[in-house]
Motif scaffolding. Sequence first.
Motif, PDB file in Angstrom:
ATOM      1  N   ASP A 167       0.631  -1.203  -0.147  1.00 37.72           N
ATOM      2  CA  ASP A 167      -0.180   0.077  -0.093  1.00 37.72           C
ATOM      3  C   ASP A 167       0.965   1.262   0.075  1.00 37.72           C
ATOM      4  N   THR A 168       2.111   1.234  -0.304  1.00 36.00           N
ATOM      5  CA  THR A 168       3.082   2.336  -0.195  1.00 36.00           C
ATOM      6  C   THR A 168       2.946   3.135  -1.537  1.00 36.00           C
ATOM      7  N   GLU A 169       2.486   2.217  -2.558  1.00 35.11           N
ATOM      8  CA  GLU A 169       2.625   2.929  -3.654  1.00 35.11           C
ATOM      9  C   GLU A 169       1.208   2.642  -4.475  1.00 35.11           C
ATOM     10  N   THR A 170       0.787   3.929  -5.492  1.00 41.50           N
ATOM     11  CA  THR A 170      -0.345   3.232  -6.168  1.00 41.50           C
ATOM     12  C   THR A 170      -0.251   3.412  -7.490  1.00 41.50           C
ATOM     13  N   TRP A 171      -0.629   2.485  -8.427  1.00 43.30           N
ATOM     14  CA  TRP A 171      -0.248   2.280  -9.970  1.00 43.30           C
ATOM     15  C   TRP A 171      -1.662   2.225 -10.529  1.00 43.30           C
ATOM     16  N   ILE A 172      -1.689   2.699 -11.773  1.00 44.65           N
ATOM     17  CA  ILE A 172      -2.828   2.544 -12.604  1.00 44.65           C
ATOM     18  C   ILE A 172      -2.345   1.590 -13.611  1.00 44.65           C
ATOM     19  N   ALA A 173      -3.108   0.364 -13.814  1.00 46.36           N
ATOM     20  CA  ALA A 173      -2.778  -0.605 -15.207  1.00 46.36           C
ATOM     21  C   ALA A 173      -3.640  -0.377 -16.282  1.00 46.36           C
ATOM     22  N   HIS A 174      -2.801  -0.005 -17.438  1.00 44.93           N
ATOM     23  CA  HIS A 174      -3.567   0.002 -18.630  1.00 44.93           C
ATOM     24  C   HIS A 174      -3.862  -1.386 -19.282  1.00 44.93           C
ATOM     25  N   ILE A 175      -4.780  -1.921 -19.397  1.00 42.63           N
ATOM     26  CA  ILE A 175      -4.800  -3.316 -20.035  1.00 42.63           C
ATOM     27  C   ILE A 175      -5.525  -3.266 -21.538  1.00 42.63           C
ATOM     28  N   HIS A 176      -4.685  -3.699 -22.415  1.00 42.00           N
ATOM     29  CA  HIS A 176      -5.444  -3.777 -23.791  1.00 42.00           C
ATOM     30  C   HIS A 176      -5.174  -5.284 -24.361  1.00 42.00           C
ATOM     31  N   ALA A 177      -6.158  -5.630 -25.397  1.00 33.36           N
ATOM     32  CA  ALA A 177      -5.965  -6.881 -25.994  1.00 33.36           C
ATOM     33  C   ALA A 177      -4.735  -6.714 -27.268  1.00 33.36           C
ATOM     34  N   ALA A 178      -3.997  -7.648 -27.323  1.00 31.74           N
ATOM     35  CA  ALA A 178      -2.857  -7.440 -28.255  1.00 31.74           C
ATOM     36  C   ALA A 178      -3.093  -8.017 -29.359  1.00 31.74           C
ATOM     37  N   ALA A 179      -3.441  -7.305 -30.465  1.00 36.27           N
ATOM     38  CA  ALA A 179      -3.586  -7.756 -31.827  1.00 36.27           C
ATOM     39  C   ALA A 179      -4.378  -8.961 -31.963  1.00 36.27           C
ATOM     40  N   GLY A 180      -5.621  -8.964 -31.241  1.00 35.57           N
ATOM     41  CA  GLY A 180      -6.427 -10.013 -31.441  1.00 35.57           C
ATOM     42  C   GLY A 180      -5.948 -11.381 -31.266  1.00 35.57           C
ATOM     43  N   THR A 181      -4.761 -11.913 -30.648  1.00 35.74           N
ATOM     44  CA  THR A 181      -4.253 -13.075 -30.541  1.00 35.74           C
ATOM     45  C   THR A 181      -4.914 -13.550 -29.199  1.00 35.74           C
ATOM     46  N   GLY A 182      -5.622 -12.899 -28.443  1.00 35.37           N
ATOM     47  CA  GLY A 182      -6.056 -13.676 -27.091  1.00 35.37           C
ATOM     48  C   GLY A 182      -5.053 -13.111 -25.966  1.00 35.37           C
ATOM     49  N   SER A 183      -4.026 -12.364 -26.268  1.00 37.20           N
ATOM     50  CA  SER A 183      -3.027 -11.963 -25.406  1.00 37.20           C
ATOM     51  C   SER A 183      -3.216 -10.756 -25.097  1.00 37.20           C
ATOM     52  N   VAL A 184      -2.597 -10.163 -23.971  1.00 32.63           N
ATOM     53  CA  VAL A 184      -2.999  -8.661 -23.710  1.00 32.63           C
ATOM     54  C   VAL A 184      -1.664  -8.059 -23.328  1.00 32.63           C
ATOM     55  N   THR A 185      -1.641  -6.785 -23.345  1.00 34.74           N
ATOM     56  CA  THR A 185      -0.556  -5.851 -22.849  1.00 34.74           C
ATOM     57  C   THR A 185      -0.956  -5.122 -21.659  1.00 34.74           C
ATOM     58  N   VAL A 186      -0.063  -5.020 -20.463  1.00 41.51           N
ATOM     59  CA  VAL A 186      -0.635  -4.603 -19.324  1.00 41.51           C
ATOM     60  C   VAL A 186       0.641  -3.448 -19.164  1.00 41.51           C
ATOM     61  N   VAL A 187       0.226  -2.171 -19.465  1.00 42.42           N
ATOM     62  CA  VAL A 187       1.325  -0.938 -19.152  1.00 42.42           C
ATOM     63  C   VAL A 187       1.073  -0.206 -17.970  1.00 42.42           C
ATOM     64  N   MET A 188       1.900  -0.252 -17.027  1.00 39.64           N
ATOM     65  CA  MET A 188       1.582   0.259 -15.556  1.00 39.64           C
ATOM     66  C   MET A 188       2.141   1.885 -15.513  1.00 39.64           C
ATOM     67  N   GLU A 189       1.393   2.703 -14.888  1.00 37.26           N
ATOM     68  CA  GLU A 189       1.712   4.028 -14.904  1.00 37.26           C
ATOM     69  C   GLU A 189       1.522   4.259 -13.285  1.00 37.26           C
ATOM     70  N   GLU A 190       2.820   5.001 -12.711  1.00 39.62           N
ATOM     71  CA  GLU A 190       2.503   5.151 -11.213  1.00 39.62           C
ATOM     72  C   GLU A 190       1.958   6.268 -10.793  1.00 39.62           C
ATOM     73  N   LEU A 191       0.871   6.349  -9.895  1.00 38.73           N
ATOM     74  CA  LEU A 191       0.177   7.561  -9.361  1.00 38.73           C
ATOM     75  C   LEU A 191       0.776   7.897  -7.809  1.00 38.73           C
ATOM     76  N   THR A 192       1.564   7.196  -7.593  1.00 37.00           N
ATOM     77  CA  THR A 192       1.750   7.555  -5.882  1.00 37.00           C
ATOM     78  C   THR A 192       2.068   9.129  -5.591  1.00 37.00           C
ATOM     79  N   ALA A 193       2.574   9.885  -6.409  1.00 39.91           N
ATOM     80  CA  ALA A 193       2.932  11.272  -6.258  1.00 39.91           C
ATOM     81  C   ALA A 193       1.618  12.068  -6.502  1.00 39.91           C
ATOM     82  N   VAL A 194       0.875  11.641  -7.435  1.00 38.26           N
ATOM     83  CA  VAL A 194      -0.413  12.496  -7.566  1.00 38.26           C
ATOM     84  C   VAL A 194      -1.341  12.266  -6.575  1.00 38.26           C
ATOM     85  N   ARG A 195      -1.402  10.851  -6.023  1.00 37.08           N
ATOM     86  CA  ARG A 195      -2.384  10.673  -5.115  1.00 37.08           C
ATOM     87  C   ARG A 195      -1.854  11.139  -3.668  1.00 37.08           C
TER      88      ARG A 195
END
Length: 458
Positions: A167-195
Amino acid sequence: MDDGLQEDAPEKDFVWQRRKDFFVLTTGAAAVLTLLFVTNAIGLVEWITGGVVMIAGSLAYFVGSVPYYDKANLVETEATVEEQTPPEPPIDVLVPFLKALPFPAVLVDTDKRIHATNEGVLNVFGSNAKPGALASAVFRNPDLLAATDRVAETGAAERVEIPLKGDTETWIAHIHAAAGTGSVTVVMEELTAVRRAEQARADFLANASHELRTPLTAISGFIETMRGPAKDDKAAWDGFISIIAEQTERMKRLVADLLSLSRIEFREHRPPSTTVDFSALIQHAALSLAPLANDRGVDLSFAGPDVSLNVVADEDEITQVIQNLASNAIKYTSKGGTVQVTFGHADTMAEAALASGRQMPDSKRAILVAPRASSRVPAVWMRVTDSGEGIPAQHLPRLGERFYRVDESRGGKIEGTGLGLAIVKHIMVRHRGGLSVESIEGEGAGFGMWMPGTVQES
Ligand code: ADP
């Protein structure tokens, strides 16, 4: 069948058109040749030769254009097929993009295993985050895992906010389908300083309103009493009025400190540009603080070299630093105690830090502002030492947080807003200087400030 018919139709039209062209060309040329022959412009031999050349030419035009038409048709058909069902890109196509991202990112394949990661992922998800590992073993967070599964299934992108590292850090995970293959990309963005900034703003507002409401409640309470139960008790009024005046003063101080803090914060990233004499500012402050020291029965003394010290500074702000530190020392020292203000110059910032810093053996110490200026530049310093009750070690690092008061926990009655040191901290940051505190509980405290500056050549 239908398709075949549709595809044949344009080809037939085309061949028929070519045939027409062929007949028009040959008939026209034959007519021209005959006209020339009839009018004796050419002889029989020329008429026959011209006829042969003309028939061969138009035959070549007719035969030669048909294969080009077929080729064009073929390419067009291939293009149409390609448009209808684009081939799926292999998952590895995404890897270079993933590696180039400035955010930690993970590519999860159809087996729910990590296919690829980039720099920064280890820092977010730990050493488990390696290709081949199960996403459930890496992500751990149930919300993130559930969202990853949903995106793999539905293809609809999602964003999930998750706490990490206990709980010391807050992150937001942006999850997208990866080119229709059934796989996904998970891109992490840190929000700790903002929060944290949002929380600090909310806390500040809550504290400021609380601090303002306290004297206001007292003032309106006494006014009510004077209008109601004590309406005719004029003898009690004097006491009430002096409390109202005291609380009004408190509110005025608070509002002044709040305004001063917001002004300083606003200017914090614009360095000062005027050159002022640091020694003169301290001498002025000595004069203005003498009455307060007298009132409190505290012995206030100033000592420093008799030279002008040049600093690039905001005159009002540095005066405020001197006054806040010295008036605190007077405030928190009981009657009969001493407050010494010493100042000087040094060849380097590092030496100035030492001169203004540790002087009490076995004291506890904290650096409240680490200087941004190089430790090698010449500097000036000031130290305020008092013989007051001191500050317990656990409070030292928190001094300078807005509204932080040691006396609240001590249950002390000394008037203050809890903003004075916060103002000093911001000013020292703006002047690229440092601020330190040392204390021995029961024996006193020493605050030191230092910043770039030089002795004025006479
Ligand atoms: P205040 O308006 O309460 O004085 P400051 O921000 O100036 O606010 O100081 C924060 C707290 O630090 C004070 O409430 C006090 O508890 C403590 N403090 C500051 N200076 C001294 C000192 N010289 N001796 C003891 N305690 C001090």
